[in-house]
Scaffold this active site. Structure first.
Site, PDB file in Angstrom:
ATOM      1  N   ALA A   3      15.367  85.881  37.631  1.00  0.00           N
ATOM      2  CA  ALA A   3      16.394  85.365  36.715  1.00  0.00           C
ATOM      3  C   ALA A   3      17.147  84.218  37.391  1.00  0.00           C
ATOM      4  CB  ALA A   3      17.361  86.490  36.372  1.00  0.00           C
ATOM      5  N   GLY A  48      12.947  89.267  38.285  1.00  0.00           N
ATOM      6  CA  GLY A  48      12.350  89.086  36.966  1.00  0.00           C
ATOM      7  C   GLY A  48      10.955  88.491  37.040  1.00  0.00           C
ATOM      8  N   GLU A  69       8.800  91.319  37.608  1.00  0.00           N
ATOM      9  CA  GLU A  69       8.768  92.142  36.384  1.00  0.00           C
ATOM     10  C   GLU A  69       7.786  91.555  35.374  1.00  0.00           C
ATOM     11  OE1 GLU A  69      13.104  92.194  36.056  1.00  0.00           O
ATOM     12  OE2 GLU A  69      12.989  94.367  36.087  1.00  0.00           O
ATOM     13  N   GLU A  74      17.071  92.478  43.698  1.00  0.00           N
ATOM     14  CA  GLU A  74      18.261  92.572  42.829  1.00  0.00           C
ATOM     15  C   GLU A  74      19.404  93.327  43.484  1.00  0.00           C
ATOM     16  OE1 GLU A  74      15.176  92.728  41.789  1.00  0.00           O
ATOM     17  OE2 GLU A  74      14.966  92.165  39.682  1.00  0.00           O
TER      18      GLU A  74
HETATM   19  C1  LIG Z   1      21.599  92.553  30.570  1.00  0.00           C
HETATM   20  C2  LIG Z   1      21.044  91.585  31.541  1.00  0.00           C
HETATM   21  C3  LIG Z   1      19.644  91.926  31.924  1.00  0.00           C
HETATM   22  C4  LIG Z   1      19.270  91.079  33.079  1.00  0.00           C
HETATM   23  C5  LIG Z   1      17.888  91.401  33.514  1.00  0.00           C
HETATM   24  C6  LIG Z   1      17.597  90.575  34.665  1.00  0.00           C
HETATM   25  C7  LIG Z   1      16.338  90.943  35.330  1.00  0.00           C
HETATM   26  C8  LIG Z   1      16.073  90.064  36.467  1.00  0.00           C
HETATM   27  C9  LIG Z   1      16.929  89.947  37.481  1.00  0.00           C
HETATM   28  C10 LIG Z   1      16.621  89.016  38.578  1.00  0.00           C
HETATM   29  O1  LIG Z   1      15.557  88.448  38.643  1.00  0.00           O
HETATM   30  S1  LIG Z   1      17.848  88.731  39.690  1.00  0.00           S
HETATM   31  C11 LIG Z   1      17.160  87.490  40.751  1.00  0.00           C
HETATM   32  C12 LIG Z   1      16.201  88.066  41.727  1.00  0.00           C
HETATM   33  N1  LIG Z   1      15.720  87.058  42.601  1.00  0.00           N
HETATM   34  C13 LIG Z   1      16.283  86.774  43.762  1.00  0.00           C
HETATM   35  O2  LIG Z   1      17.226  87.394  44.177  1.00  0.00           O
HETATM   36  C14 LIG Z   1      15.667  85.645  44.549  1.00  0.00           C
HETATM   37  C15 LIG Z   1      16.726  84.790  45.144  1.00  0.00           C
HETATM   38  N2  LIG Z   1      16.160  83.687  45.876  1.00  0.00           N
HETATM   39  C16 LIG Z   1      15.666  83.802  47.114  1.00  0.00           C
HETATM   40  O3  LIG Z   1      15.561  84.854  47.679  1.00  0.00           O
HETATM   41  C17 LIG Z   1      15.269  82.526  47.814  1.00  0.00           C
HETATM   42  O4  LIG Z   1      15.965  81.506  47.223  1.00  0.00           O
HETATM   43  C18 LIG Z   1      13.749  82.230  47.751  1.00  0.00           C
HETATM   44  C19 LIG Z   1      13.247  82.238  46.336  1.00  0.00           C
HETATM   45  C20 LIG Z   1      12.989  83.253  48.593  1.00  0.00           C
HETATM   46  C21 LIG Z   1      13.518  80.809  48.336  1.00  0.00           C
HETATM   47  O5  LIG Z   1      14.058  80.742  49.618  1.00  0.00           O
HETATM   48  P1  LIG Z   1      14.158  79.337  50.378  1.00  0.00           P
HETATM   49  O6  LIG Z   1      14.806  79.624  51.684  1.00  0.00           O
HETATM   50  O7  LIG Z   1      12.866  78.661  50.346  1.00  0.00           O
HETATM   51  O8  LIG Z   1      15.109  78.446  49.487  1.00  0.00           O
HETATM   52  P2  LIG Z   1      16.629  78.667  49.087  1.00  0.00           P
HETATM   53  O9  LIG Z   1      17.433  77.648  49.789  1.00  0.00           O
HETATM   54  O10 LIG Z   1      17.027  80.076  49.202  1.00  0.00           O
HETATM   55  O11 LIG Z   1      16.599  78.321  47.523  1.00  0.00           O
HETATM   56  C22 LIG Z   1      16.332  76.986  47.084  1.00  0.00           C
HETATM   57  C23 LIG Z   1      17.274  76.664  45.945  1.00  0.00           C
HETATM   58  O12 LIG Z   1      16.963  77.522  44.847  1.00  0.00           O
HETATM   59  C24 LIG Z   1      18.124  78.209  44.414  1.00  0.00           C
HETATM   60  N3  LIG Z   1      17.688  79.529  43.914  1.00  0.00           N
HETATM   61  C25 LIG Z   1      16.863  80.372  44.531  1.00  0.00           C
HETATM   62  N4  LIG Z   1      16.657  81.441  43.768  1.00  0.00           N
HETATM   63  C26 LIG Z   1      17.362  81.254  42.639  1.00  0.00           C
HETATM   64  C27 LIG Z   1      17.542  82.010  41.449  1.00  0.00           C
HETATM   65  N5  LIG Z   1      16.906  83.178  41.265  1.00  0.00           N
HETATM   66  N6  LIG Z   1      18.356  81.534  40.508  1.00  0.00           N
HETATM   67  C28 LIG Z   1      18.976  80.336  40.665  1.00  0.00           C
HETATM   68  N7  LIG Z   1      18.832  79.563  41.769  1.00  0.00           N
HETATM   69  C29 LIG Z   1      18.027  80.023  42.728  1.00  0.00           C
HETATM   70  C30 LIG Z   1      18.987  78.300  45.657  1.00  0.00           C
HETATM   71  O13 LIG Z   1      20.318  78.505  45.320  1.00  0.00           O
HETATM   72  C31 LIG Z   1      18.728  76.953  46.290  1.00  0.00           C
HETATM   73  O14 LIG Z   1      19.523  76.040  45.585  1.00  0.00           O
HETATM   74  P3  LIG Z   1      20.163  74.807  46.342  1.00  0.00           P
HETATM   75  O15 LIG Z   1      21.027  75.383  47.429  1.00  0.00           O
HETATM   76  O16 LIG Z   1      19.029  74.014  46.888  1.00  0.00           O
HETATM   77  O17 LIG Z   1      20.959  74.099  45.301  1.00  0.00           O
END
Ligand SMILES: CCCCCCC/C=C/C(=O)SCCNC(=O)CCNC(=O)[C@H](O)C(C)(C)COP(=O)(O)OP(=O)(O)OC[C@H]1O[C@@H](n2cnc3c(N)ncnc32)[C@H](O)[C@@H]1OP(=O)(O)O
Length: 722
Positions: free
Chosen positions: A61, A100, A103, A123
């Site tokens: 997400a 997600g 998922e 998450e």
């Molecule tokens: C009633 C509501 C129901 C809701 C259901 C929802 C079901 C789903 C829930 C979810 O999916 S929650 C999200 C789960 N995912 C994560 O937690 C992943 C988070 N990201 C990471 O772990 C890392 O970013 C990575 C993907 C492993 C990449 O790591 P890397 O070191 O290569 O780069 P980063 O500097 O961490 O990230 C780059 C850039 O991307 C932004 N970002 C990363 N993930 C997300 C995300 N999921 N959403 C938005 N943005 C994301 C991160 O902030 C970086 O941004 P900048 O700093 O470059 O601006």
């Protein structure tokens, strides 16, 4: 957002396209829902392959959307329709499939992963559970025990482990999408197996064992969670998967995620996620920034001093594949240090199942002359300014002119060191935290002369070591220890007023700190602070003998830790400190009856009437005093953002992540409340000037308590020390 194409005539290829990590924002969900519908209803399409652009499947997400009003289609119906389809859907997983993203992949009938892919449900680190069917599908695929471990810890698995666990069907070294397309062509029309591929139609066997696993899991999670809800709720979701039919399990998952989604803990954890990433985006008053400054290449590093810090730093460097020349002044110290470093590397190699630690990267020497060819030096000798100045002068003569000179001082003046060198612009602080091979935080201390190149090099080196680097300005104690001093002062005052060390610690641990402040003090050694107090003239021969013992430099002072040090009670290493240990070096703290007697005698000597100290007072005085200093730090431009202060506390001082950090916590409590409580405590303790609310806090309250990201705009004379 997502692209639709056809390949091999009958295969629909859906490519997620939302750089940098293909997060599932509202627009992406809308596009995939539309094009998936098109693929599933197009008579010519016989199978679907789902993949992500630029070598990344999907990071889940879009975290930036949490906390905002919901918009766009939900994931659950999309995943349901995909899984229910009679056409095989194959996920081609490159890079990451997280949250997600995983998922969606679990809703596909088959999963092909690249060898370098990583998968998981992180998450819980954001204060959530997998809330789009993940908590119900994963246990149906890999069983309760494995799903419990992955979901409650948020641990990511490699493609190889995912294959062993049964999360993916095939791991490929070559082109994942091509393999997935071939795979899809092979399974077209194979109907019966497709039925068995729908995870929602499987029943996880709920044996007595699974009940025990869930019970044990709940106990373990509660013990480790330090007050965080999400891990506990993850176990509840898994219990629903184990005991309820899929549809009822999904209802429970929805109720549980709805309960968490707007919680203060989820907000705090999501704030931490972005704060950690924003800390990398440093800038200096000169206009130099993280994205316009080039770091120098660092191949070989000198570490001077092989005490606790030097050893940890050496291990960190070697583990990152960097050659180290480690220097000690005395043979005995060198021998002890060398054995400790080799032991740590050996144990680390064993843990990773590696037979040979990378000792070829190490040189131990008694001679500074061997630093002639290093790219960067990290000084880790005693906290003695005169000693450090002598060393820096000598390093200037020995090292090549381009070598960066970094100090691991925990609070001394970095600029005073820079000025004894002929290369002021190449001097920065690299303040590691003990144990340096474990703790993630690195304060990169920038003096007025430090060049952008030096800051960029220190930050980049920190990243290579797996550290979370934060650029801070130069002042006594920098950010972390400057705030820590006020936290410690409050803790000592609470003892004077009637509390016991174990009571204060228990309250702090229940708040979520990894360890109470007195346990931390015993672990680090009381003599560390004693030396700093001596050096800063709070104790020692320079103090006028007529100065009352509980009064220093115009404010209240507690001599309690000095008295313990004078008695040789230095903490764990001496077997006695704020607690009692079975032996010197013992690790198990026990409340010490002698400490209680000592405190009683101390209070009666100074005419202090002990009172009952409430838990809320412990928390308020300790955390608000810290935040108040944080506001001063912001005002002085020692930290660029409140977020940076919070990152320092979460990664370096055991502050509970689910409470965001001291500044975020103050915002969550309400700045007006924090101001009012500080005024109250300052009235009660007018001899503690640090309890007086800082001007920035007052202005923020007057401005209606804006969100954390806007605090800097209220600094009156914006002046950066960075
Ligand atoms: C009633 C509501 C129901 C809701 C259901 C929802 C079901 C789903 C829930 C979810 O999916 S929650 C999200 C789960 N995912 C994560 O937690 C992943 C988070 N990201 C990471 O772990 C890392 O970013 C990575 C993907 C492993 C990449 O790591 P890397 O070191 O290569 O780069 P980063 O500097 O961490 O990230 C780059 C850039 O991307 C932004 N970002 C990363 N993930 C997300 C995300 N999921 N959403 C938005 N943005 C994301 C991160 O902030 C970086 O941004 P900048 O700093 O470059 O601006």
């Amino acid at each position: 957002m997502a692209r639709y194409s056809r390949t091999e005539g009958t295969i629909a290829l859906i490519t997620l396209s939302n750089p940098p990590v293909n997060a599932l924002g509202a627009a992406v969900r809308r596009t995939i829902t539309d094009i998936m519908h098109r693929a599933l209803t197009d008579g010519e399409v016989k199978a679907v392959v789902l993949c992500g652009e630029n070598g990344t499947f999907c990071a889940g997400a879009d975290i930036r959307e949490f906390g905002k009003p919901p918009s766009g289609p939900a994931l659950v119906p999309l995943i349901h329709d995909m899984e229910a389809s009679e056409k095989p859907v194959v996920a081609a997983i490159e890079g990451v499939a997280l949250g997600g993203g995983l998922e969606i992949a679990l809703g596909c009938h088959y999963r092909i992963a690249h060898a370098k892919a990583r998968l998981g449900f992180p998450e819980v680190m954001l204060g959530l559970i997998p809330g789009a069917g993940g908590s119900q599908r994963l246990p149906r695929l890999i069983g309760i025990p494995a799903a419990l471990e992955l979901i409650t810890t948020g641990r990511l698995v490699s493609a190889q482990e995912a294959l062993k666990l049964g999360i993916v069907d095939q791991v490929v070294d070559g082109n994942t999408i091509e393999t997935a397309v071939k795979f899809a062509l092979n399974v077209i029309g194979v109907c019966r197996p497709l039925l068995s591929r729908r995870l929602s139609e499987r029943t996880p066997a709920f044996s007595v064992d699974a009940a025990a696993v869930l019970e044990e899991g709940m106990a373990r999670v509660k013990q480790r969670a330090r007050g965080a809800f999400a891990p506990v709720v993850c176990v509840q979701a898994l219990r629903a998967a184990a005991t309820l039919p899929y549809s009822r399990g999904m209802e429970t998952e929805e109720q549980l995620i709805n309960m968490l989604i707007d919680s203060s803990q989820a907000r705090a954890l999501q704030y931490c996620f972005f704060a950690q990433r924003n800390a990398r985006k440093w800038s200096l008053p000169s206009g130099a920034r993280w994205n316009n400054s080039k770091p120098r290449a660092v191949h070989r590093v000198g570490v001077v001093g092989l005490g606790t810090m030097g050893r940890g730093i050496t291990v960190s460097l070697v583990k990152a594949g960097i050659s180290v020349v480690a220097v000690e002044m005395e043979e005995k110290q060198m021998d002890l240090g060398m054995r400790a470093v080799l032991g740590m590397l050996e144990r680390d190699a064993q843990r990773r199942g590696d037979t040979r630690p990378p000792t070829h990267l190490l040189t131990f020497t008694l001679s500074l002359q061997q630093l002639g060819n290093v790219d960067l030096v990290i000084e880790a000798v005693f906290e003695d300014m005169a000693l450090k100045k002598r060393l820096f002068t000598e390093l200037c003569n020995v090292c090549k002119p381009s070598t960066l000179l970094c100090t691991n001082t925990s609070g001394l003046d970095v600029d005073a060191l820079a000025v004894v060198t002929h290369r002021r612009s190449l001097v920065v602080g690299m303040h590691f935290f003990a144990p340096a091979n474990v703790m993630k935080l690195l304060e990169v201390v920038c003096g007025p002369h430090s060049s952008a190149e030096a800051v960029a090099t220190a930050m980049t080196l920190g990243k290579r070591l797996g550290k979370v680097g934060v650029v801070v300005g130069n002042c006594p104690g920098f950010v972390g220890n400057r705030m820590m001093k006020l936290y410690l002062d409050q803790a000592y005052f609470l003892l004077e007023e009637g509390a016991a060390p174990e009571q204060v610690d228990q309250v702090l641990e229940e708040f979520g700190f990894t360890m109470g402040i007195f346990k931390v003090s015993d672990l680090s050694g009381l003599d560390v602070g004693w030396r700093v107090r001596k050096a800063s003239g709070l104790i020692g021969p320079d103090v006028n003998p007529k100065t009352p013992s509980r009064w220093r430099q115009g404010c209240r002072y507690s001599p309690l830790p000095d008295l313990l040090c004078e008695q040789g009670h230095l903490g764990q290493k001496s077997g006695r400190g704020w607690y009692l240990y079975e032996t010197p070096g013992g690790k198990e703290p026990k409340p010490d009856p002698a400490m209680h007697r000592f405190l009683q005698e101390y209070r009666s000597r100074y005419g202090l009437t002990p009172r009952h100290v409430h838990a809320h007072e412990v928390i308020e005085r300790c955390t608000y005093a810290m935040a108040n200093e944080g506001f001063r730090i912001l005002e002085e431009g020692i930290a660029a953002r409140a977020e940076d202060i919070d990152v320092i506390y979460v990664f370096g001082y055991g502050w509970p992540r689910h409470r965001g950090g001291p500044m975020f916590h103050a915002a969550q409590v309400g700045l007006a409340t924090v101001l009012q409580r500080l005024e109250h405590y300052h009235q009660l303790h007018p001899d503690v000037p640090h309890l007086q609310p800082s001007p920035l806090l007052q202005r923020l309250v007057e401005a209606g308590s804006p969100p954390v990201h806007h605090w800097r705009e209220h600094v009156q004379h914006l002046h950066s020390h960075l």
